[in-house]
Scaffold this motif. Sequence first.
Motif, PDB file in Angstrom:
ATOM      1  N   LYS A  23       0.810  -1.073  -0.012  1.00  0.00           N
ATOM      2  CA  LYS A  23       0.084  -0.112   0.005  1.00  0.00           C
ATOM      3  C   LYS A  23       1.021   1.232  -0.148  1.00  0.00           C
ATOM      4  O   LYS A  23       1.929   1.175   0.779  1.00  0.00           O
ATOM      5  CB  LYS A  23      -0.880   0.018   1.178  1.00  0.00           C
ATOM      6  CG  LYS A  23      -1.909   1.022   1.250  1.00  0.00           C
ATOM      7  CD  LYS A  23      -3.012   0.747   2.058  1.00  0.00           C
ATOM      8  CE  LYS A  23      -4.146   2.004   2.037  1.00  0.00           C
ATOM      9  NZ  LYS A  23      -5.106   1.870   3.163  1.00  0.00           N
ATOM     10  N   LYS A  24       0.688   2.409  -0.714  1.00  0.00           N
ATOM     11  CA  LYS A  24       1.187   3.333  -0.945  1.00  0.00           C
ATOM     12  C   LYS A  24       0.979   4.272   0.156  1.00  0.00           C
ATOM     13  O   LYS A  24      -0.083   4.332   0.509  1.00  0.00           O
ATOM     14  CB  LYS A  24       0.893   3.988  -2.243  1.00  0.00           C
ATOM     15  CG  LYS A  24       1.554   3.123  -3.499  1.00  0.00           C
ATOM     16  CD  LYS A  24       1.044   4.194  -4.916  1.00  0.00           C
ATOM     17  CE  LYS A  24       1.379   3.143  -6.023  1.00  0.00           C
ATOM     18  NZ  LYS A  24       1.221   3.772  -7.104  1.00  0.00           N
ATOM     19  N   PRO A  25       1.649   5.186   0.714  1.00  0.00           N
ATOM     20  CA  PRO A  25       1.374   5.938   2.057  1.00  0.00           C
ATOM     21  C   PRO A  25       0.384   6.759   1.798  1.00  0.00           C
ATOM     22  O   PRO A  25      -0.207   7.292   2.574  1.00  0.00           O
ATOM     23  CB  PRO A  25       2.786   6.574   2.340  1.00  0.00           C
ATOM     24  CG  PRO A  25       3.841   6.163   1.315  1.00  0.00           C
ATOM     25  CD  PRO A  25       3.274   5.065   0.351  1.00  0.00           C
ATOM     26  N   ASN A  26       0.282   7.601   0.649  1.00  0.00           N
ATOM     27  CA  ASN A  26      -0.390   8.651   0.222  1.00  0.00           C
ATOM     28  C   ASN A  26      -1.607   8.194  -0.630  1.00  0.00           C
ATOM     29  O   ASN A  26      -2.585   8.968  -0.950  1.00  0.00           O
ATOM     30  CB  ASN A  26       0.240   9.674  -0.469  1.00  0.00           C
ATOM     31  CG  ASN A  26       1.355  10.525   0.005  1.00  0.00           C
ATOM     32  OD1 ASN A  26       1.558  10.476   1.223  1.00  0.00           O
ATOM     33  ND2 ASN A  26       2.487  10.683  -0.783  1.00  0.00           N
ATOM     34  N   ALA A  27      -1.932   6.897  -0.746  1.00  0.00           N
ATOM     35  CA  ALA A  27      -2.985   6.236  -1.382  1.00  0.00           C
ATOM     36  C   ALA A  27      -4.324   6.597  -0.531  1.00  0.00           C
ATOM     37  O   ALA A  27      -4.409   6.244   0.651  1.00  0.00           O
ATOM     38  CB  ALA A  27      -2.981   4.670  -1.566  1.00  0.00           C
ATOM     39  N   ARG A  28      -5.630   6.925  -1.099  1.00  0.00           N
ATOM     40  CA  ARG A  28      -6.677   7.081  -0.511  1.00  0.00           C
ATOM     41  C   ARG A  28      -7.754   5.878  -1.033  1.00  0.00           C
ATOM     42  O   ARG A  28      -7.602   5.769  -2.317  1.00  0.00           O
ATOM     43  CB  ARG A  28      -7.040   8.762  -0.774  1.00  0.00           C
ATOM     44  CG  ARG A  28      -6.287   9.781  -0.113  1.00  0.00           C
ATOM     45  CD  ARG A  28      -6.739  10.950  -0.408  1.00  0.00           C
ATOM     46  NE  ARG A  28      -8.231  11.162  -0.278  1.00  0.00           N
ATOM     47  CZ  ARG A  28      -8.745  12.320  -0.926  1.00  0.00           C
ATOM     48  NH1 ARG A  28      -8.046  13.508  -1.259  1.00  0.00           N
ATOM     49  NH2 ARG A  28      -9.974  12.468  -0.797  1.00  0.00           N
ATOM     50  N   SER A  29      -8.573   5.706   0.020  1.00  0.00           N
ATOM     51  CA  SER A  29      -9.758   4.866  -0.469  1.00  0.00           C
ATOM     52  C   SER A  29     -10.666   5.402  -0.825  1.00  0.00           C
ATOM     53  O   SER A  29     -10.885   6.673  -0.844  1.00  0.00           O
ATOM     54  CB  SER A  29     -10.078   4.159   0.681  1.00  0.00           C
ATOM     55  OG  SER A  29     -10.734   4.673   1.692  1.00  0.00           O
ATOM     56  N   PRO A  30     -11.870   5.015  -1.837  1.00  0.00           N
ATOM     57  CA  PRO A  30     -12.854   5.901  -2.247  1.00  0.00           C
ATOM     58  C   PRO A  30     -13.853   6.275  -0.946  1.00  0.00           C
ATOM     59  O   PRO A  30     -14.362   7.612  -0.795  1.00  0.00           O
ATOM     60  CB  PRO A  30     -13.624   4.578  -2.911  1.00  0.00           C
ATOM     61  CG  PRO A  30     -12.821   4.028  -3.516  1.00  0.00           C
ATOM     62  CD  PRO A  30     -11.654   3.690  -2.347  1.00  0.00           C
TER      63      PRO A  30
END
Length: 107
Positions: A27-34
Amino acid sequence: MADVTQAATLDPMAPTDAGAKDESAVKKPNARSPSDFLKSVLGRPVRVKLNSGVEYRGILACLDGYMNIAMEQTEEYNVDGQLRAKYGDCFIRGNNVLFISAQSKRR
């Protein structure tokens, strides 16, 4: 005669390192979920496009797990992008929603 170690590394059926991590699974640290996105646009201007091509623009008041949407100060635009109607409040059934997009500013 071919080097045995070289032949083993070229074999597509050769086992890979079992301890190696798949980079795509990390998982990327800046990834945001819907879910994070939807929480961030509550109370803000959004565009909601339906499967039929009709688009609604307004303030996202609330939504539930089925993507049923309640909007305020809503404008309805037809498939050609022309303003069709203005509503105070609008309720959209979730199974009709194609996408929800944040608007940069209220038009």
